[in-house]
Scaffold this motif. Structure first.
Motif, PDB file in Angstrom:
ATOM      1  N   UNK A 150       0.837  -1.201   0.000  1.00 54.02           N
ATOM      2  CA  UNK A 150       0.000   0.000   0.000  1.00 54.02           C
ATOM      3  C   UNK A 150       0.872   1.251   0.000  1.00 54.02           C
ATOM      4  N   UNK A 151       0.318   2.313  -0.519  1.00 53.66           N
ATOM      5  CA  UNK A 151       1.004   3.592  -0.462  1.00 53.66           C
ATOM      6  C   UNK A 151       0.983   4.084   0.980  1.00 53.66           C
ATOM      7  N   UNK A 152       2.064   4.698   1.402  1.00 49.88           N
ATOM      8  CA  UNK A 152       2.113   5.283   2.732  1.00 49.88           C
ATOM      9  C   UNK A 152       1.546   6.696   2.705  1.00 49.88           C
ATOM     10  N   UNK A 153       1.208   7.212   3.854  1.00 47.87           N
ATOM     11  CA  UNK A 153       0.674   8.572   3.941  1.00 47.87           C
ATOM     12  C   UNK A 153       1.688   9.561   3.371  1.00 47.87           C
ATOM     13  N   UNK A 154       2.962   9.284   3.575  1.00 51.88           N
ATOM     14  CA  UNK A 154       4.008  10.191   3.085  1.00 51.88           C
ATOM     15  C   UNK A 154       4.135  10.167   1.558  1.00 51.88           C
ATOM     16  N   UNK A 155       3.583   9.148   0.896  1.00 52.85           N
ATOM     17  CA  UNK A 155       3.725   9.060  -0.556  1.00 52.85           C
ATOM     18  C   UNK A 155       2.540   9.666  -1.302  1.00 52.85           C
ATOM     19  N   UNK A 156       1.607  10.311  -0.582  1.00 52.13           N
ATOM     20  CA  UNK A 156       0.453  10.933  -1.241  1.00 52.13           C
ATOM     21  C   UNK A 156       0.899  12.033  -2.200  1.00 52.13           C
ATOM     22  N   UNK A 172      -7.916   7.190   3.693  1.00 52.72           N
ATOM     23  CA  UNK A 172      -8.434   7.159   2.329  1.00 52.72           C
ATOM     24  C   UNK A 172      -8.007   8.442   1.638  1.00 52.72           C
ATOM     25  N   UNK A 173      -7.256   8.307   0.575  1.00 57.64           N
ATOM     26  CA  UNK A 173      -6.804   9.445  -0.216  1.00 57.64           C
ATOM     27  C   UNK A 173      -7.763   9.626  -1.383  1.00 57.64           C
ATOM     28  N   UNK A 174      -8.344  10.802  -1.482  1.00 53.95           N
ATOM     29  CA  UNK A 174      -9.213  11.137  -2.611  1.00 53.95           C
ATOM     30  C   UNK A 174      -8.546  12.236  -3.409  1.00 53.95           C
ATOM     31  N   UNK A 175      -8.480  12.037  -4.706  1.00 56.43           N
ATOM     32  CA  UNK A 175      -7.916  13.046  -5.606  1.00 56.43           C
ATOM     33  C   UNK A 175      -8.957  13.325  -6.679  1.00 56.43           C
ATOM     34  N   UNK A 176      -9.286  14.594  -6.833  1.00 60.48           N
ATOM     35  CA  UNK A 176     -10.229  15.014  -7.872  1.00 60.48           C
ATOM     36  C   UNK A 176      -9.470  15.825  -8.912  1.00 60.48           C
ATOM     37  N   UNK A 177      -9.552  15.372 -10.142  1.00 57.79           N
ATOM     38  CA  UNK A 177      -8.884  16.044 -11.262  1.00 57.79           C
ATOM     39  C   UNK A 177      -9.946  16.547 -12.231  1.00 57.79           C
ATOM     40  N   UNK A 178      -9.776  17.746 -12.692  1.00 54.22           N
ATOM     41  CA  UNK A 178     -10.628  18.284 -13.745  1.00 54.22           C
ATOM     42  C   UNK A 178      -9.696  18.807 -14.833  1.00 54.22           C
ATOM     43  N   UNK A 179      -9.953  18.350 -16.063  1.00 60.49           N
ATOM     44  CA  UNK A 179      -9.085  18.760 -17.161  1.00 60.49           C
ATOM     45  C   UNK A 179      -9.828  18.678 -18.479  1.00 60.49           C
ATOM     46  N   UNK A 180      -9.301  19.412 -19.456  1.00 57.44           N
ATOM     47  CA  UNK A 180      -9.767  19.332 -20.838  1.00 57.44           C
ATOM     48  C   UNK A 180      -8.736  18.535 -21.612  1.00 57.44           C
ATOM     49  N   UNK A 181      -9.226  17.707 -22.518  1.00 54.98           N
ATOM     50  CA  UNK A 181      -8.319  16.848 -23.265  1.00 54.98           C
ATOM     51  C   UNK A 181      -9.001  16.365 -24.534  1.00 54.98           C
ATOM     52  N   UNK A 182      -8.182  15.874 -25.457  1.00 57.18           N
ATOM     53  CA  UNK A 182      -8.775  15.152 -26.575  1.00 57.18           C
ATOM     54  C   UNK A 182      -9.255  13.809 -26.032  1.00 57.18           C
ATOM     55  N   UNK A 235      -0.570   1.920  -9.835  1.00 56.41           N
ATOM     56  CA  UNK A 235      -0.576   1.032  -8.677  1.00 56.41           C
ATOM     57  C   UNK A 235      -1.890   0.277  -8.666  1.00 56.41           C
ATOM     58  N   UNK A 236      -1.848  -0.957  -8.197  1.00 54.81           N
ATOM     59  CA  UNK A 236      -3.091  -1.721  -8.125  1.00 54.81           C
ATOM     60  C   UNK A 236      -3.981  -1.218  -7.003  1.00 54.81           C
ATOM     61  N   UNK A 237      -3.472  -0.317  -6.173  1.00 51.24           N
ATOM     62  CA  UNK A 237      -4.246   0.217  -5.060  1.00 51.24           C
ATOM     63  C   UNK A 237      -4.762   1.624  -5.322  1.00 51.24           C
ATOM     64  N   UNK A 238      -4.583   2.129  -6.545  1.00 49.89           N
ATOM     65  CA  UNK A 238      -5.159   3.412  -6.946  1.00 49.89           C
ATOM     66  C   UNK A 238      -6.287   3.083  -7.920  1.00 49.89           C
ATOM     67  N   UNK A 239      -7.499   3.448  -7.536  1.00 50.06           N
ATOM     68  CA  UNK A 239      -8.663   3.099  -8.341  1.00 50.06           C
ATOM     69  C   UNK A 239      -9.404   4.347  -8.788  1.00 50.06           C
ATOM     70  N   UNK A 240      -9.946   4.294  -9.990  1.00 49.40           N
ATOM     71  CA  UNK A 240     -10.793   5.368 -10.486  1.00 49.40           C
ATOM     72  C   UNK A 240     -12.179   5.127  -9.895  1.00 49.40           C
ATOM     73  N   UNK A 275      -9.272   7.176  -5.907  1.00 49.91           N
ATOM     74  CA  UNK A 275      -9.228   6.806  -4.502  1.00 49.91           C
ATOM     75  C   UNK A 275      -8.075   5.831  -4.301  1.00 49.91           C
ATOM     76  N   UNK A 276      -7.372   6.011  -3.188  1.00 49.49           N
ATOM     77  CA  UNK A 276      -6.297   5.091  -2.813  1.00 49.49           C
ATOM     78  C   UNK A 276      -6.350   4.891  -1.306  1.00 49.49           C
TER      79      UNK A 276
END
Length: 172
Positions: free
Chosen positions: A48-54, A88-98, A113-118, A141-142
């Motif tokens: 698992x990712x450690x808190x320090x690796x967020x 529980x680490x939550x990351x929200x990304x908003x972007x424009x892309x093709x 990582x197998x522990x980072x899920x969309x 979420x991780x």
């Protein structure tokens, strides 16, 4: 008749209580299984990712967008501690892309990582260029381990790069 009734009562009482030798064997088997489960749990926790690796994960997410037509509008991160010590680490990304680059980026994220899920994704046509771009809201979420760990290698150097995707036009 009384003898038979007493025998039936004795048999039912004996049936209610397990054989001590069988119970000892079962207890030994359960103990072995418990030790095996604890060992496997420690192995998984070490991956698992450690808190320090967020922050390293966040940097990797942004770095993986380089070389692709991805324009970040917003990046938000939050860490929610759990009662068990994990977070529980939550990351929200908003972007424009093709559309094509967005698909490649999603495949890249899943390979980190197998522990980072969309956890959620929302696509709409971009207001700036609706024919070619999509606006993406992505929630990742991780699970973070409470154990302080060294920074894990989050890059895709050891894994296979996502396959190339050919699109004639945006499906939107």
């Amino acid at each position: 008749k009384q003898n038979r009734q007493a025998r039936k009562q004795l048999d039912s009482l004996v049936a209610q209580f397990p054989d001590p030798e069988k119970a000892k064997e079962q207890l030994k088997d359960f103990n072995k299984e418990l030790i095996d489960i604890k060992t496997r749990t420690k192995e998984i926790e070490s991956k698992l990712l450690g808190v320090s690796s967020a922050s390293a994960l966040l940097k990797e997410l942004i770095k993986d967008a380089q070389g692709k037509k991805i324009d970040f509008q917003s990046v938000k991160q939050s860490i929610e501690p759990d009662k068990s010590g994990f977070s529980k680490l939550s990351i929200e990304l908003e972007f424009d892309s093709t559309y094509r680059d967005m698909l490649i980026y999603l495949a890249t994220i899943e390979g980190i990582s197998s522990f980072v899920k969309i956890e959620g994704i929302e696509l709409v046509q971009a207001k700036s260029d609706p024919a070619n771009l999509v606006s993406v809201s992505l929630k990742l979420m991780a699970l973070l381990s409470p154990v302080s760990q060294e920074q894990p290698d989050l890059s895709l150097s050891g894994t296979q790069a996502p396959r190339e995707i050919e699109l004639k036009r945006s499906p939107l």
